[in-house]
Design a protein around this motif. Structure first.
Motif, mmCIF file in Angstrom:
data_model
loop_
_atom_site.group_PDB
_atom_site.id
_atom_site.type_symbol
_atom_site.label_atom_id
_atom_site.label_comp_id
_atom_site.label_asym_id
_atom_site.label_seq_id
_atom_site.Cartn_x
_atom_site.Cartn_y
_atom_site.Cartn_z
ATOM 1 N N ARG A 111 2.761 24.088 -3.726
ATOM 2 C CA ARG A 111 2.363 25.255 -4.527
ATOM 3 C C ARG A 111 2.850 25.050 -5.962
ATOM 4 N N VAL A 112 1.940 25.261 -6.913
ATOM 5 C CA VAL A 112 2.238 25.047 -8.324
ATOM 6 C C VAL A 112 2.114 26.371 -9.065
ATOM 7 N N THR A 113 3.131 26.693 -9.855
ATOM 8 C CA THR A 113 3.103 27.887 -10.689
ATOM 9 C C THR A 113 3.512 27.495 -12.106
ATOM 10 N N VAL A 114 3.059 28.265 -13.092
ATOM 11 C CA VAL A 114 3.420 28.005 -14.483
ATOM 12 C C VAL A 114 3.780 29.323 -15.140
ATOM 13 N N ASP A 142 -2.445 26.115 -4.733
ATOM 14 C CA ASP A 142 -1.998 25.255 -3.655
ATOM 15 C C ASP A 142 -2.844 23.983 -3.630
ATOM 16 N N VAL A 143 -2.179 22.850 -3.520
ATOM 17 C CA VAL A 143 -2.874 21.570 -3.409
ATOM 18 C C VAL A 143 -2.352 20.835 -2.183
ATOM 19 N N MET A 144 -3.163 19.929 -1.644
ATOM 20 C CA MET A 144 -2.833 19.302 -0.375
ATOM 21 C C MET A 144 -3.106 17.806 -0.417
ATOM 22 N N CYS A 145 -2.151 17.034 0.069
ATOM 23 C CA CYS A 145 -2.306 15.600 0.278
ATOM 24 C C CYS A 145 -2.479 15.376 1.781
ATOM 25 N N TYR A 146 -3.539 14.677 2.153
ATOM 26 C CA TYR A 146 -3.854 14.512 3.576
ATOM 27 C C TYR A 146 -4.357 13.101 3.840
ATOM 28 N N ARG A 199 6.502 27.406 -24.971
ATOM 29 C CA ARG A 199 7.303 26.654 -24.007
ATOM 30 C C ARG A 199 6.987 27.142 -22.591
ATOM 31 N N LEU A 200 6.757 26.203 -21.682
ATOM 32 C CA LEU A 200 6.359 26.514 -20.313
ATOM 33 C C LEU A 200 7.324 25.904 -19.310
ATOM 34 N N ASN A 201 7.405 26.523 -18.145
ATOM 35 C CA ASN A 201 8.050 25.933 -16.975
ATOM 36 C C ASN A 201 6.983 25.780 -15.898
ATOM 37 N N VAL A 202 6.751 24.543 -15.491
ATOM 38 C CA VAL A 202 5.771 24.266 -14.448
ATOM 39 C C VAL A 202 6.529 23.929 -13.176
ATOM 40 N N ASN A 203 6.331 24.736 -12.147
ATOM 41 C CA ASN A 203 7.097 24.614 -10.908
ATOM 42 C C ASN A 203 6.249 24.021 -9.789
ATOM 43 N N PHE A 204 6.819 23.030 -9.092
ATOM 44 C CA PHE A 204 6.178 22.388 -7.942
ATOM 45 C C PHE A 204 7.059 22.625 -6.720
ATOM 46 N N SER A 205 6.503 23.237 -5.669
ATOM 47 C CA SER A 205 7.286 23.558 -4.480
ATOM 48 C C SER A 205 6.565 23.057 -3.231
ATOM 49 N N VAL A 206 7.203 22.132 -2.494
ATOM 50 C CA VAL A 206 6.651 21.653 -1.227
ATOM 51 C C VAL A 206 6.961 22.695 -0.158
ATOM 52 N N TYR A 207 5.927 23.284 0.436
ATOM 53 C CA TYR A 207 6.184 24.351 1.404
ATOM 54 C C TYR A 207 5.723 24.032 2.819
#
Length: 255
Positions: free
Chosen positions: A113-116, A130-134, A53-61
């Motif tokens: 920023r994505v963490t698992v 870290d991923v970026m939309c531009y 079981r995983l928790n995948v976290n997405f945080s807009v920083y």
């Protein structure tokens, strides 16, 4: 122009390595839909123990947007955590969020920023990514280089800036290289700020800057990359309004 950036660094608790392909416990991605104006953040991985079981976290920083007449910070959606379970094949795939850009956005920048982690133990199974939309639909970087004469010219132009203030141009050289002669060592630099200029848009929202010129370079081989960021002027409460695509300029090439 559109940019989706993915940084791949992986560590953590993995299933025994197979012979065909190395495990990748986290691959984060973000898309900027040209047709739908949707921003969608996703994550996937493989090579993990089935049933974990995983928790995948997405945080807009970080992020900002601008229309012809307004600008602001990217609306924060806080911290989104998506629970999931590794499938029998040792993989998973989740969508963190999908939402529209502010209406009329001509510039949009969002960093996530994505963490698992292991949902049972809290142990991080992969390094954060870290991923970026531009997107920038109104600023254009012009690079005119002639290695035969050792000359270069960098300029920028824009449209759709109906804003009540001046704008600041931040010229950058992300990377550069220079070699004086064929038998001499080459020297490189990485992401150095070049200069800052202030521009007042015209009444019709257009503006341009003549940029910089290099004439008659005597180097054996030399090149540089250029990028320009556009910000609201002022010491406090600045907002990013544009970010040109990085372009390569070859100033001299006698190889």
């Amino acid at each position: 122009m559109w940019l989706s950036a993915v940084l791949l660094v992986t560590t953590g608790l993995l299933a025994p390595a197979g012979t065909a392909q190395a495990a990748e416990p986290l691959t984060a991605s973000i898309t900027c839909g040209a047709d739908t104006d949707l921003v969608t953040a996703q994550a996937s991985g493989f090579g993990l123990f089935p049933g974990t079981r995983l928790n995948v976290n997405f945080s807009v920083y970080s992020g900002g947007y601008a229309t012809e007449t307004t600008y602001g910070q990217v609306p924060s959606i806080g911290r989104t955590t998506v629970p999931t379970t590794v499938n029998p094949r040792g993989g998973y795939a989740v969508t963190g969020f999908s939402r529209p850009m502010p209406a009329g956005s001509l510039f949009y920048l969002e960093k996530v920023r994505v963490t698992v982690t292991n949902a049972s133990t809290g142990e991080q199974i992969a390094a954060p990514q870290d991923v970026m939309c531009y997107r920038d639909l109104r600023t254009t970087l012009h690079v005119d280089c002639d290695p035969a004469t050792g000359s270069a010219h960098v300029a920028i132009s824009a449209k759709g800036f109906h804003l009540p203030s001046t704008v600041s141009l931040r010229y950058y050289v992300p990377r550069a290289f220079s070699q004086a002669s064929a038998d001499s060592p080459g020297f490189g630099t990485f992401f150095s700020p070049y200069s800052v200029k202030t521009i007042t848009p015209n009444a019709d929202g257009t503006w341009s800057d003549v940029g910089y010129s290099v004439t008659g370079s005597t180097s054996y081989h030399a090149w540089s990359e250029w990028r320009v960021e556009v910000w609201t002027s002022g010491q406090f409460n600045t907002h990013q309004l544009g970010w040109t695509e990085t372009k390569l300029c070859v100033i001299a090439d006698q190889r």
